[in-house]
Write an enzyme that holds these catalytic residues in place. Sequence first.
Site, PDB file in Angstrom:
ATOM      1  N   GLU A 221     -37.260 -51.799  18.692  1.00 55.46           N
ATOM      2  CA  GLU A 221     -36.749 -52.313  17.423  1.00 55.46           C
ATOM      3  C   GLU A 221     -35.398 -51.692  17.031  1.00 55.46           C
ATOM      4  OE1 GLU A 221     -40.182 -51.580  14.906  1.00 55.46           O
ATOM      5  OE2 GLU A 221     -41.065 -53.508  15.457  1.00 55.46           O
ATOM      6  N   VAL A 222     -34.428 -51.823  17.915  1.00 56.57           N
ATOM      7  CA  VAL A 222     -33.091 -51.285  17.630  1.00 56.57           C
ATOM      8  C   VAL A 222     -32.342 -52.319  16.777  1.00 56.57           C
ATOM      9  CG1 VAL A 222     -31.055 -50.174  18.611  1.00 56.57           C
ATOM     10  CG2 VAL A 222     -33.195 -50.167  19.897  1.00 56.57           C
TER      11      VAL A 222
END
Length: 478
Positions: free
Chosen positions: A154-155
Amino acid sequence: MEENKMTVSSPFGLHLVHLDLKGAPPKVSYLAEIFPLFRTLGANGLLIEYEDMFPYEGELKPLRAEHAYSASEIKEILNLAKLHELEVIPLVQTFGHMEFVLKHQEFSHLREVEMFPNALNPHKEESLMLVSAMIDQVVALHDGLRWFHIGSDEVYYLGEGEESKQWLQKDENSTEKLCLSHMKAVASCMVSSHPAVKPIVWDDMLRGVSEETLTESGVAQLMEPMIWDYAPDLDEDDKVLLVEKYRKCGFPKLWFASAFKGATGANQSLTLIGHHLKNHLQWLKVANSTPADMLQGIALTGWQRYDHFSVLCELLPVGIPSLAVCLQALQNGGYSEKVKENVEKQLGLSSLEIDTFMSESSGTFPGSDIFTLVTQVCFYLKPSVDELLERNRYVTGWFSPYHRKRKIVHPIMMHHFQPDAVSLLDKWNTVMQELQAALNRVFYMCTLEEWMEENVHPSLHKLQEVVDDLDKAIQAQS
């Protein structure tokens, strides 16, 4: 440590219980009680997500939480794990979910987007130095590591920083390549410093990348992806295709990740066992269609916060019955009456409810008093207070906010509800004291305060205020 296969029924070499320490970190004394149970239920490893509970030193000291474990406590945890044959894999975020680092002024200049503390700027050399230093300090306290999880899920907002925007103006560059280059740099640093340790990475940032880009990046030779999906209806065929894609791209080994708690709502307080059991049964199907030589194991995640700044979700003791069911289902290759009876026996539960929350819960497992009291609060506190304050006709008709403000009360009507209000307040104050004592045995004061403020105080304060206003109104009339 040997591979330690659980039973012939399980397709997984390792069953890792995930400890998410970014919220409600347990005291070491509680881990000493719960590790033997993990082992008995079918776990043979731990995925420890330290976050701000690791005793970072030197320039990294600001990352420590107020109640961070000391180096001697980390050693004690690792000794307990070894004693109960639980292989430890540390997890340190190195790209996304970096709030616990980037919220600090000392490191805020390393943010991808200046305003947001979630993602690391992959263009700065200092970013790589930072995460390498974090990894080195964690590895130094762990003997004989075989794997190290470098996070990287989840960058969000990657590519939206000013340096990334400039870099992306070149035709051959893409956000995917930017992501892969940072993952590769982190893994390369780790492998060169710690050649015996294999990096693991969450797979969500890899899923959408084309086979060609993924193969050319060279990440497959450096790391093992951990495919995560916490849904009860996860698509088995979709996962089998994803496994095949990773195999074609050159990943020789991979992992799966399920969830036993912390995946059904950011502010969830109770664990719906059936939801998580279905998730594990789906993963068993995927595992049975996966080449056996590729599959390293499964991590049963137990999220404690959705991110560093969110509220607490289910506390670990509340999730233990779900963990027990999920581990036993994996170990036995499915769920059955035999599994149910075994879990009831191991946890001292009279009756295990799978498809509904257990309204009447008790048990003999470590932390079962918390499980019982939290269940009581979630089922009955708010409804009982709302029933009195919003649906009792004497309160709504003769002691409304208007009456309370002006200290007006009809002496006859008062006798219809004052005893009920005082009795209810006494009852919940007693439960609150029991819960505080139970929480205090397992958690630090900050967890106790947060959980009580979120889940107990709103209703209890409303009730206390009504009783106080009633006293004031009676005094005003006398």
